[in-house]
Enzyme design. Structure first.
Site, PDB file in Angstrom:
ATOM      1  N   ASN A  10       0.864  -1.170   0.000  1.00  0.00           N
ATOM      2  CA  ASN A  10       0.000   0.000   0.000  1.00  0.00           C
ATOM      3  C   ASN A  10       0.905   1.226   0.000  1.00  0.00           C
ATOM      4  O   ASN A  10       1.564   1.500   0.994  1.00  0.00           O
ATOM      5  CB  ASN A  10      -0.889  -0.039   1.257  1.00  0.00           C
ATOM      6  CG  ASN A  10      -1.730   1.217   1.410  1.00  0.00           C
ATOM      7  OD1 ASN A  10      -1.779   2.062   0.522  1.00  0.00           O
ATOM      8  ND2 ASN A  10      -2.389   1.346   2.563  1.00  0.00           N
ATOM      9  N   LYS A  12       0.087   4.291  -0.058  1.00  0.00           N
ATOM     10  CA  LYS A  12      -0.517   5.449   0.624  1.00  0.00           C
ATOM     11  C   LYS A  12      -0.328   6.710  -0.229  1.00  0.00           C
ATOM     12  O   LYS A  12      -0.372   6.630  -1.452  1.00  0.00           O
ATOM     13  CB  LYS A  12       0.064   5.579   2.034  1.00  0.00           C
ATOM     14  CG  LYS A  12      -0.089   4.263   2.828  1.00  0.00           C
ATOM     15  CD  LYS A  12       0.168   4.397   4.290  1.00  0.00           C
ATOM     16  CE  LYS A  12      -0.023   3.041   4.961  1.00  0.00           C
ATOM     17  NZ  LYS A  12       0.167   3.093   6.414  1.00  0.00           N
ATOM     18  N   HIS A  96      -9.398   1.010   5.201  1.00  0.00           N
ATOM     19  CA  HIS A  96      -8.088   1.184   5.846  1.00  0.00           C
ATOM     20  C   HIS A  96      -8.256   2.042   7.103  1.00  0.00           C
ATOM     21  O   HIS A  96      -9.068   2.970   7.128  1.00  0.00           O
ATOM     22  CB  HIS A  96      -7.107   1.842   4.869  1.00  0.00           C
ATOM     23  CG  HIS A  96      -5.697   1.773   5.375  1.00  0.00           C
ATOM     24  ND1 HIS A  96      -5.216   2.639   6.320  1.00  0.00           N
ATOM     25  CD2 HIS A  96      -4.689   0.896   5.118  1.00  0.00           C
ATOM     26  CE1 HIS A  96      -3.957   2.314   6.601  1.00  0.00           C
ATOM     27  NE2 HIS A  96      -3.611   1.254   5.893  1.00  0.00           N
ATOM     28  N   GLU A  98      -6.600   4.376   8.211  1.00  0.00           N
ATOM     29  CA  GLU A  98      -6.411   5.812   7.981  1.00  0.00           C
ATOM     30  C   GLU A  98      -7.692   6.423   7.425  1.00  0.00           C
ATOM     31  O   GLU A  98      -8.010   7.580   7.713  1.00  0.00           O
ATOM     32  CB  GLU A  98      -5.200   6.031   7.059  1.00  0.00           C
ATOM     33  CG  GLU A  98      -3.901   5.783   7.826  1.00  0.00           C
ATOM     34  CD  GLU A  98      -2.755   5.212   7.008  1.00  0.00           C
ATOM     35  OE1 GLU A  98      -2.778   5.295   5.769  1.00  0.00           O
ATOM     36  OE2 GLU A  98      -1.818   4.666   7.633  1.00  0.00           O
ATOM     37  N   GLU A 168      -5.028  -5.190  10.507  1.00  0.00           N
ATOM     38  CA  GLU A 168      -4.005  -4.171  10.721  1.00  0.00           C
ATOM     39  C   GLU A 168      -4.269  -3.468  12.054  1.00  0.00           C
ATOM     40  O   GLU A 168      -5.051  -2.499  12.103  1.00  0.00           O
ATOM     41  CB  GLU A 168      -4.036  -3.135   9.596  1.00  0.00           C
ATOM     42  CG  GLU A 168      -3.752  -3.697   8.226  1.00  0.00           C
ATOM     43  CD  GLU A 168      -3.183  -2.635   7.296  1.00  0.00           C
ATOM     44  OE1 GLU A 168      -2.036  -2.791   6.870  1.00  0.00           O
ATOM     45  OE2 GLU A 168      -3.880  -1.650   7.011  1.00  0.00           O
ATOM     46  N   GLY A 174       2.878   2.026  10.905  1.00  0.00           N
ATOM     47  CA  GLY A 174       3.816   3.143  10.778  1.00  0.00           C
ATOM     48  C   GLY A 174       4.554   3.480  12.056  1.00  0.00           C
ATOM     49  O   GLY A 174       5.200   4.521  12.152  1.00  0.00           O
ATOM     50  N   SER A 214       3.809  -2.369  10.219  1.00  0.00           N
ATOM     51  CA  SER A 214       5.268  -2.444  10.371  1.00  0.00           C
ATOM     52  C   SER A 214       5.856  -3.786   9.922  1.00  0.00           C
ATOM     53  O   SER A 214       6.776  -4.301  10.551  1.00  0.00           O
ATOM     54  CB  SER A 214       5.676  -2.125  11.818  1.00  0.00           C
ATOM     55  OG  SER A 214       5.261  -0.821  12.170  1.00  0.00           O
TER      56      SER A 214
HETATM   57  P1  13P Z   1       3.302   0.229   7.682  1.00  0.00           P
HETATM   58  O1  13P Z   1       3.818  -1.038   7.033  1.00  0.00           O
HETATM   59  O2  13P Z   1       4.017   1.451   7.231  1.00  0.00           O
HETATM   60  O3  13P Z   1       3.208   0.087   9.166  1.00  0.00           O
HETATM   61  O4  13P Z   1       1.790   0.420   7.153  1.00  0.00           O
HETATM   62  C1  13P Z   1       0.906  -0.635   7.224  1.00  0.00           C
HETATM   63  C2  13P Z   1      -0.328  -0.284   6.497  1.00  0.00           C
HETATM   64  O5  13P Z   1      -1.085   0.546   6.919  1.00  0.00           O
HETATM   65  C3  13P Z   1      -0.590  -0.953   5.219  1.00  0.00           C
HETATM   66  O6  13P Z   1      -1.862  -0.690   4.755  1.00  0.00           O
END
Ligand code: 13P
Length: 251
Positions: A10, A12, A96, A98, A168, A174, A214
């Site tokens: 992803n 982002k 997601h 976010e 997740e 992150g 992560s």
């Molecule tokens: P990270 O791998 O940067 O922690 O992000 C995970 C994520 O949100 C994938 O959709």
């Protein structure tokens, strides 16, 4: 039933066209010759077409990071399943954390996105996961139960072949703080059991459940060794071609 592993990146809100083409090309090269696992990348909307063109002829699946339920219309800021497909994509991420946390998308809206995408023939990755506060307050299983049930409301068993769940945990995204393999396995087993309750055992057994939060070259192998972890949804490490290639090459 053996589930085929899926490693998904992803991106982002990262990459302009030049960066996206380079990264996509590196991913396509990195997975040539590997056919026992699926590889997917989800670039920003603006470069979906470029990325699809860059990986054409490879096995890389291209996904949008979100999708609307309508085919077209007055939905400012949205992108339809038809647009995703016309750009060369065949999948979409929905729900997601976010989107849930920053843009306040709720379970019903996410369900509309998911069912719309399925109706249009896309494969869908439904993201679920608890916050640290919910985990520490003992509400993790209740949150996962609600997000999975409401996210999948109205989906029939036949369409479930095109659904992937991504667990997740919000506190692991992150932050560099990966869930331990035991914590991840526990959540995945819970979700699989829940799929068995909502649908049937065979649907639970066939559905891929990805871990996200992560994921790095250093922890992918132990995560993938867990019985209910069928792949990864990778954020930060998916932006680095070397790291992502190593994650694809887990095992
Ligand atoms: P990270 O791998 O940067 O922690 O992000 C995970 C994520 O949100 C994938 O959709």
């Amino acid at each position: 039933m053996k589930r085929k592993a899926l490693i998904a990146g992803n991106w982002k809100m990262h990459t302009t066209a030049v960066e996206a083409r380079m990264l996509a090309t590196a991913v396509a090269e990195g997975c040539s010759g590997i056919d026992d696992r699926d590889v997917l990348i989800a670039p920003p909307f603006t470069v979906l077409g470029e990325v699809a063109a860059s990986v054409k002829g490879s096995r890389v699946i291209v996904a949008s990071q979100n999708v609307c339920w309508e085919e077209q219309g007055a939905y400012t800021g949205e992108i339809s399943p038809i647009m995703v497909k016309a750009a060369g994509g065949s999948a979409a991420i929905v729900g997601h954390s976010e989107r849930r946390q920053i843009f306040l998308e709720g379970d019903d809206l996410i369900n509309r996105r998911l069912t719309g995408a399925l109706t249009s023939g896309l494969m869908v990755i439904l993201c679920v996961g608890e916050t640290l506060e919910e985990r520490e307050g003992g509400r993790m299983f209740a949150v996962l139960d609600r997000q999975v049930r409401r996210g999948l409301a109205g989906v029939d068993a036949a369409a479930m072949t095109r659904v992937v769940i991504a667990y997740e945990p919000v506190w692991a995204i992150g932050t560099g703080k990966t869930a331990s393999k035991e914590q991840a396995q526990e959540a995945h087993a819970f979700i699989r059991n829940l799929l068995g309750e909502i649908f049937q055992k065979d649907i639970a057994a066939q559905t891929r459940i990805l871990y996200g939060g992560s994921v790095k070259p250093t922890n992918i192998d132990e995560l993938m060794a867990q019985p209910d972890i069928d792949g990864a949804l990778v954020g930060g490490a998916a932006l680095d071609p070397q790291s992502f290639r190593r994650i694809i090459a887990f095992g």
